[in-house]
Each structure stands twice: as C-alpha cells, then as structure tokens.
Design a protein around this motif. Structure first.
Motif: not given
Length: 163
Positions: A83-110
C-alpha cells in the motif's frame, strides 16, 4: 512449509553459486518488462540509483525466501509495504510484481530441469503473492487502474524447460 523453505534455500544457494550478485541481471530484466519504472528509480534513488536498485533486488529475494517459510508473517509485513508503494511512491502492483518476476526469472534459469518440484513451488509462491497483492488493492487510497496482474511468464512447465 518446511519442504518449501528447504527448496527455497537450495534454490537461492544454487543461484548465488552460479551467478553471484544478480542485481544487474534482475534490474535489466525488470526495466525491459517495466520500462517506466526506470524513472521511478531515478526519482526515488536520488543520487544513488544503484544502491536503491540493489536494495530492492535483495529485499525481493529475501521476501521470496521468507514467503516460502512463513507466508503469514510476510503477508503482515508486505500488506502495508504494498500500500505504501502504491499510495506514497506511486509504485503500483504491476511494477511491484514485475520485480518479483524478474528475480524469479533469473532464479528459474539455475533450477535444473530435473527439479520439477522446486519449479512448482516457485510457481505456487508466485501465484500466492499475486493473489495477496490483489487482495490489498481495495486498501489503496490512491486510485490505480492497472488491471489484473499478468501471469508468471514461466507459469507453464514447458516454458520453464525451454530456458
């Protein structure tokens, strides 16, 4: 939960041995999938964008490991953070999930193709996190109309094995 925690630890240990610091790889993927996020990092990173990028990647990796072991605690911790990321930093759910997906994509390669249970657990965790993010959206005071979160690009076993 114990098996998930053990597999998560094994995944990240393998990742660290194979890739070392994954920050640059993750951030490159993140900006490729969420190009407008670069401006947010520039704005919020002030004079030290790489430090903010590194912190966000390490906190995301930690959150994923912690979720595997204790999702209830992480839900409590992340509820206000999302909620803080969305309401204060204007970092919405898609960007939030995008970083999670980027970490998981690198992880999956190994993760070896032979470790299908490990891959399944990460897919389950990713889906749990996406569902949780969706569940806190009604608590946002800053309106967002980003639409539903996208599925994990490596959600299907046949796609994961192609890497």
């Amino acid at each position: 939960m114990h098996q998930r925690a053990d597999l998560a630890e094994r995944s990240f240990e393998r990742l660290a041995e194979a890739r070392g610091d994954i920050t640059a790889e993750v951030i490159e993927r993140y900006y490729a999938s969420c190009p407008d996020a670069r401006g947010s990092f520039a704005h919020h990173g002030l004079d030290n964008i790489p430090e903010l990028e590194g912190r966000m990647v390490s906190e995301t990796a930690y959150m994923l490991m912690h979720w595997a072991a204790d999702p209830t605690t992480v839900r409590i911790e992340q509820g206000t953070t999302i909620c803080h990321h969305q309401d204060t930093l204007e970092v919405g759910p898609h960007w939030y999930m995008g970083l999670i997906d980027a970490v998981l994509a690198v992880l999956f390669e190994t993760i070896p193709d032979s470790e299908q249970r490990e891959r399944e657990i990460w897919r389950e965790i990713r889906e749990e996190i996406a569902s949780f993010i969706d569940s806190v959206r009604p608590e946002f005071w800053r309106q967002e109309n980003e639409g539903p979160l996208p599925p994990f690009p490596l959600a299907k076993p046949d796609l994961a094995q192609q890497r």
